[in-house]
Design an enzyme around this catalytic site. Structure first.
Site, short mmCIF file in Angstrom:
data_model
loop_
_atom_site.label_atom_id
_atom_site.label_comp_id
_atom_site.label_asym_id
_atom_site.label_seq_id
_atom_site.Cartn_x
_atom_site.Cartn_y
_atom_site.Cartn_z
N VAL A 8 -5.66 1.90 5.94
CA VAL A 8 -6.89 1.98 5.16
C VAL A 8 -6.81 0.88 4.12
CG1 VAL A 8 -7.40 4.43 5.55
CG2 VAL A 8 -5.90 3.77 3.66
N SER A 9 -7.97 0.49 3.59
CA SER A 9 -8.03 -0.66 2.69
C SER A 9 -7.64 -0.37 1.26
CB SER A 9 -9.43 -1.27 2.71
OG SER A 9 -9.74 -1.70 4.01
N THR A 10 -7.89 0.86 0.80
CA THR A 10 -7.62 1.18 -0.60
C THR A 10 -6.80 2.45 -0.72
OG1 THR A 10 -9.61 2.52 -0.91
CG2 THR A 10 -9.83 0.14 -1.29
#
Length: 182
Positions: A8-10
């Site tokens: 996931v990005s964050t």
């Protein structure tokens, strides 16, 4: 052996959906990262590739979990192929062990890069519109003039910075950003 990789990005985002899908697909071991797909070096991905042996398959929930640039995805696929490691994407239905799978992989890698470039173009255009309208920077500061004046008054008392931040409704870091050295 099927080896799963999720990203996931964050830090606020949740890996559960991807990890559940990877386990359901038969992955015996899963690795993960909470980092942008644009970053080339991600510890979880590096660990997954190091763990994999010839004949193993690296499984991802979706191709864009591996990366966002065409070059990065193609380089990764080449590295895996060189090591005799397959690549499978559950959602995209890709398996690079065959010719058709490699073709679809390259097409989807190009689309992932295009999507990233489109997001970048839209963001740049929106920032330009905001600049033309006199807005510079991101979000408006929560430290309004009223809060700043209240904080200045409270600084003259015996209240601590933490108490002042709480009293005016801002975080301690916001308080210190506007009143450094207090």
């Amino acid at each position: 052996m099927l080896i799963g990789y999720a990203r996931v990005s964050t830090p606020e985002q949740d890996l559960t959906l991807q990890l559940d899908a990877l386990r359901q697909a038969g992955c015996e071991r899963c690795f993960s990262d909470k980092a942008s797909g644009a970053k080339i070096s991600r510890p979880g991905l590096v660990e997954a590739i190091s763990y994999a042996r010839a004949g193993d398959v690296l499984v991802v929930w979706k191709l864009d979990r591996l990366g966002r640039t065409m070059k990065g995805l193609v380089d990764l696929a080449a590295e895996l192929e060189e090591k005799g490691i397959g690549l499978r994407s559950i959602t995209d239905g890709i398996d690079t062990s065959g010719t058709a799978g490699r073709l679809v992989f390259n097409i989807l890698a190009a689309m992932a890069q295009m999507e990233r470039e489109l997001v970048k173009e839209r963001t740049t255009a929106a920032l330009e519109v905001a600049r033309r309208r006199g807005r510079f920077g991101g979000r408006k500061s929560v430290m309004t003039d009223d809060r700043r004046n209240a904080a200045e008054s409270l600084l003259k008392t015996q209240m601590t910075p933490r108490e002042i931040a709480g009293a005016i409704g801002v975080s301690l870091s916001t308080f210190y950003r506007h009143f450094p050295g207090k």
